[in-house]
Write a protein that holds these residues in place. Structure first.
Motif, PDB file in Angstrom:
ATOM      1  N   LEU A 128       0.852  -1.175   0.000  1.00  0.00           N
ATOM      2  CA  LEU A 128       0.000   0.000   0.000  1.00  0.00           C
ATOM      3  C   LEU A 128       0.894   1.233   0.000  1.00  0.00           C
ATOM      4  CD1 LEU A 128      -2.958   0.967   0.165  1.00  0.00           C
ATOM      5  CD2 LEU A 128      -2.679   1.058   2.646  1.00  0.00           C
ATOM      6  N   PRO A 129       0.726   2.136  -0.959  1.00  0.00           N
ATOM      7  CA  PRO A 129       1.582   3.335  -1.007  1.00  0.00           C
ATOM      8  C   PRO A 129       1.547   4.127   0.302  1.00  0.00           C
ATOM      9  CG  PRO A 129       0.312   3.120  -3.027  1.00  0.00           C
ATOM     10  CD  PRO A 129      -0.230   2.094  -2.081  1.00  0.00           C
ATOM     11  N   ASP A 130       2.676   4.695   0.661  1.00  0.00           N
ATOM     12  CA  ASP A 130       2.797   5.437   1.930  1.00  0.00           C
ATOM     13  C   ASP A 130       1.818   6.598   2.036  1.00  0.00           C
ATOM     14  OD1 ASP A 130       4.788   3.731   2.701  1.00  0.00           O
ATOM     15  OD2 ASP A 130       6.435   5.044   2.072  1.00  0.00           O
ATOM     16  N   GLU A 131       1.380   7.135   0.905  1.00  0.00           N
ATOM     17  CA  GLU A 131       0.477   8.292   0.937  1.00  0.00           C
ATOM     18  C   GLU A 131      -0.864   7.950   1.588  1.00  0.00           C
ATOM     19  OE1 GLU A 131      -1.457   9.241  -2.991  1.00  0.00           O
ATOM     20  OE2 GLU A 131       0.039   7.795  -3.687  1.00  0.00           O
ATOM     21  N   PHE A 132      -1.190   6.656   1.686  1.00  0.00           N
ATOM     22  CA  PHE A 132      -2.454   6.247   2.291  1.00  0.00           C
ATOM     23  C   PHE A 132      -2.293   5.850   3.754  1.00  0.00           C
ATOM     24  CE2 PHE A 132      -2.928   5.276  -2.274  1.00  0.00           C
ATOM     25  CZ  PHE A 132      -3.971   6.135  -2.547  1.00  0.00           C
ATOM     26  N   LEU A 133      -1.120   6.138   4.330  1.00  0.00           N
ATOM     27  CA  LEU A 133      -0.832   5.767   5.710  1.00  0.00           C
ATOM     28  C   LEU A 133      -0.393   6.984   6.505  1.00  0.00           C
ATOM     29  CD1 LEU A 133       1.344   2.651   4.830  1.00  0.00           C
ATOM     30  CD2 LEU A 133      -1.048   2.596   5.562  1.00  0.00           C
ATOM     31  N   ASP A 134      -0.658   6.943   7.834  1.00  0.00           N
ATOM     32  CA  ASP A 134      -0.111   8.000   8.671  1.00  0.00           C
ATOM     33  C   ASP A 134       1.225   7.531   9.261  1.00  0.00           C
ATOM     34  OD1 ASP A 134      -0.632   6.316  10.845  1.00  0.00           O
ATOM     35  OD2 ASP A 134      -2.453   7.382  11.439  1.00  0.00           O
ATOM     36  N   ASP A 135       1.798   8.322  10.158  1.00  0.00           N
ATOM     37  CA  ASP A 135       3.120   7.989  10.698  1.00  0.00           C
ATOM     38  C   ASP A 135       3.118   6.712  11.536  1.00  0.00           C
ATOM     39  OD1 ASP A 135       4.151  10.211   9.485  1.00  0.00           O
ATOM     40  OD2 ASP A 135       3.966  11.492  11.262  1.00  0.00           O
ATOM     41  N   GLY A 174      -3.534  -8.550   0.025  1.00  0.00           N
ATOM     42  CA  GLY A 174      -3.417  -9.716  -0.843  1.00  0.00           C
ATOM     43  C   GLY A 174      -3.543  -9.380  -2.308  1.00  0.00           C
ATOM     44  N   SER A 175      -2.800 -10.108  -3.125  1.00  0.00           N
ATOM     45  CA  SER A 175      -2.796  -9.858  -4.561  1.00  0.00           C
ATOM     46  C   SER A 175      -2.792 -11.189  -5.302  1.00  0.00           C
ATOM     47  CB  SER A 175      -1.559  -9.046  -4.951  1.00  0.00           C
ATOM     48  OG  SER A 175      -1.437  -8.943  -6.359  1.00  0.00           O
ATOM     49  N   THR A 176      -3.442 -11.229  -6.448  1.00  0.00           N
ATOM     50  CA  THR A 176      -3.394 -12.414  -7.298  1.00  0.00           C
ATOM     51  C   THR A 176      -2.420 -12.212  -8.451  1.00  0.00           C
ATOM     52  OG1 THR A 176      -5.254 -11.575  -8.588  1.00  0.00           O
ATOM     53  CG2 THR A 176      -5.778 -13.060  -6.769  1.00  0.00           C
ATOM     54  N   ASN A 177      -1.805 -11.061  -8.471  1.00  0.00           N
ATOM     55  CA  ASN A 177      -0.866 -10.730  -9.531  1.00  0.00           C
ATOM     56  C   ASN A 177       0.457 -11.466  -9.320  1.00  0.00           C
ATOM     57  OD1 ASN A 177       0.820  -9.585 -11.402  1.00  0.00           O
ATOM     58  ND2 ASN A 177       0.298  -7.471 -10.912  1.00  0.00           N
ATOM     59  N   GLU A 178       0.923 -12.186 -10.332  1.00  0.00           N
ATOM     60  CA  GLU A 178       2.173 -12.932 -10.193  1.00  0.00           C
ATOM     61  C   GLU A 178       3.375 -12.002 -10.081  1.00  0.00           C
ATOM     62  OE1 GLU A 178       2.549 -15.845 -13.216  1.00  0.00           O
ATOM     63  OE2 GLU A 178       0.835 -17.029 -12.539  1.00  0.00           O
ATOM     64  N   GLU A 179       3.183 -10.745 -10.410  1.00  0.00           N
ATOM     65  CA  GLU A 179       4.264  -9.766 -10.266  1.00  0.00           C
ATOM     66  C   GLU A 179       4.082  -8.967  -8.975  1.00  0.00           C
ATOM     67  OE1 GLU A 179       4.215  -7.437 -13.797  1.00  0.00           O
ATOM     68  OE2 GLU A 179       4.832  -9.093 -15.099  1.00  0.00           O
ATOM     69  N   ALA A 180       3.499  -9.591  -7.957  1.00  0.00           N
ATOM     70  CA  ALA A 180       3.261  -8.920  -6.675  1.00  0.00           C
ATOM     71  C   ALA A 180       4.579  -8.414  -6.100  1.00  0.00           C
ATOM     72  CB  ALA A 180       2.595  -9.891  -5.712  1.00  0.00           C
ATOM     73  N   GLU A 181       4.467  -7.377  -5.275  1.00  0.00           N
ATOM     74  CA  GLU A 181       5.663  -6.746  -4.724  1.00  0.00           C
ATOM     75  C   GLU A 181       6.265  -7.514  -3.550  1.00  0.00           C
ATOM     76  OE1 GLU A 181       4.967  -2.087  -5.109  1.00  0.00           O
ATOM     77  OE2 GLU A 181       3.156  -3.152  -4.503  1.00  0.00           O
ATOM     78  N   HIS A 182       5.453  -8.335  -2.917  1.00  0.00           N
ATOM     79  CA  HIS A 182       5.983  -9.130  -1.796  1.00  0.00           C
ATOM     80  C   HIS A 182       5.431 -10.544  -1.904  1.00  0.00           C
ATOM     81  CE1 HIS A 182       7.785  -9.600   2.223  1.00  0.00           C
ATOM     82  NE2 HIS A 182       6.797 -10.457   2.419  1.00  0.00           N
ATOM     83  N   ILE A 183       6.308 -11.518  -1.757  1.00  0.00           N
ATOM     84  CA  ILE A 183       5.916 -12.923  -1.846  1.00  0.00           C
ATOM     85  C   ILE A 183       6.229 -13.615  -0.528  1.00  0.00           C
ATOM     86  CG2 ILE A 183       6.312 -15.128  -2.995  1.00  0.00           C
ATOM     87  CD1 ILE A 183       7.055 -13.578  -5.512  1.00  0.00           C
ATOM     88  N   MET A 184       5.209 -14.251   0.024  1.00  0.00           N
ATOM     89  CA  MET A 184       5.415 -15.116   1.181  1.00  0.00           C
ATOM     90  C   MET A 184       5.531 -16.528   0.641  1.00  0.00           C
ATOM     91  SD  MET A 184       5.261 -13.306   4.057  1.00  0.00           S
ATOM     92  CE  MET A 184       4.708 -14.425   5.334  1.00  0.00           C
ATOM     93  N   PRO A 185       6.731 -17.107   0.640  1.00  0.00           N
ATOM     94  CA  PRO A 185       6.918 -18.415   0.021  1.00  0.00           C
ATOM     95  C   PRO A 185       6.194 -19.525   0.775  1.00  0.00           C
ATOM     96  CG  PRO A 185       8.883 -17.749   1.200  1.00  0.00           C
ATOM     97  CD  PRO A 185       7.966 -16.576   1.231  1.00  0.00           C
ATOM     98  N   SER A 186       5.889 -20.579   0.072  1.00  0.00           N
ATOM     99  CA  SER A 186       5.264 -21.730   0.723  1.00  0.00           C
ATOM    100  C   SER A 186       6.265 -22.363   1.684  1.00  0.00           C
ATOM    101  CB  SER A 186       4.821 -22.746  -0.323  1.00  0.00           C
ATOM    102  OG  SER A 186       5.935 -23.188  -1.077  1.00  0.00           O
ATOM    103  N   GLY A 187       5.748 -23.066   2.661  1.00  0.00           N
ATOM    104  CA  GLY A 187       6.634 -23.713   3.622  1.00  0.00           C
ATOM    105  C   GLY A 187       6.017 -23.772   5.001  1.00  0.00           C
ATOM    106  N   THR A 188       6.848 -24.073   5.989  1.00  0.00           N
ATOM    107  CA  THR A 188       6.391 -24.190   7.375  1.00  0.00           C
ATOM    108  C   THR A 188       6.569 -22.861   8.098  1.00  0.00           C
ATOM    109  OG1 THR A 188       6.976 -26.536   7.435  1.00  0.00           O
ATOM    110  CG2 THR A 188       6.701 -25.431   9.552  1.00  0.00           C
TER     111      THR A 188
END
Length: 249
Positions: A128-135, A174-188
């Motif tokens: 989420l771009p920083d402009e939509f967040l406060d400090d 959450g994103s369904t885009n394969e070019e997502a900016e952050h990936i949580m890999p599968s695993g334990t």
């Protein structure tokens, strides 16, 4: 010929008088006549006409569909195809709702289970771009409401990833885009569900999470993943439920 009042017709077909009056207003049926006392009277033709309407309603026809069926009797295939398509859409929505309820039930059972290990599939996120967040990393609702990109709504579950020894925090969804900016890999993953009423409760509960990991001599990666369980939180009037996760090495 026998004639029935609306009350008798309602009892015969196990419906309410309101239903009969509603269908009359929608021009689906009409009484055979209205007597001198103002009672709507129904003969055999009207009884079967009403039964026909009720059968169509039972298999998923809307008022509009029934009108179309009655007005365009030769073109029933088109009407039936339209009804089937809508029913399939509704079934998909119900199945999605069923899956979500089952997920929430499973999450609810984990809230009091303490630290657990879970196998997770790969998860994709967009920052989420920083402009939509406060400090303090809270959402700026006014700016979100004006956002032209409708990929995120307030109903979406928000996640936070804390990296670089707690120095870097990113807010994401959450994103369904394969070019997502952050990936949580599968695993334990080591995970723990927590509930908090005030923001200041979060940091001590995170420390408790790390203390639990230390007791297990658990080996894990540095990044801490914090996920807001929005659907589960809906069942808590004063608390928010979060999931804390670290990936096992």
């Amino acid at each position: 010929m026998q004639f029935l009042t609306s009350g008798e017709l309602a009892r015969l077909l196990d419906i309410t008088k309101y239903t009969i009056r509603h269908y009359e207003e929608q021009q689906l049926i009409q009484p055979a006549f209205i007597d001198s006392n103002g009672y709507h009277m129904y003969g055999e033709d009207e009884v079967y006409a009403m039964a026909h309407v009720l059968l169509l309603k039972k298999i998923g026809f809307s008022i509009k569909d029934i009108k179309s069926s009655l007005e365009n009797e030769p073109d029933q295939i088109k009407t039936l195809t339209s009804v089937l398509s809508r029913i399939e859409d509704e079934m998909e929505q119900l199945n999605n709702a069923k899956n979500k309820v089952q997920t929430i039930l499973g999450l609810q059972q984990k809230v009091s289970n303490g630290l657990i290990t879970e196998t997770k599939e790969m998860r994709l996120f967009t920052y989420l771009p920083d402009e939509f967040l406060d400090d303090d990393y809270n959402l700026n609702l006014k700016k979100l409401a004006k956002r032209k990109d409708d990929s995120l709504t307030i109903l979406d579950e928000i996640s936070y990833v804390i990296t670089e020894n707690g120095e870097k925090i990113k807010v994401m969804f959450g994103s369904t885009n394969e070019e997502a900016e952050h990936i949580m890999p599968s695993g334990t993953y080591f995970s723990k569900k927590i509930t908090i009423e005030q923001e200041e409760e979060l940091e001590p509960k995170i420390q408790c999470f790390y203390d639990d990991l230390a007791l297990l001599d658990a080996e894990y990666e540095d990044s801490l993943f914090i996920h807001e369980e929005a659907y589960l939180s809906a069942f808590y009037t004063k608390s928010i439920v979060y999931s804390l996760e670290v990936k096992a090495k």
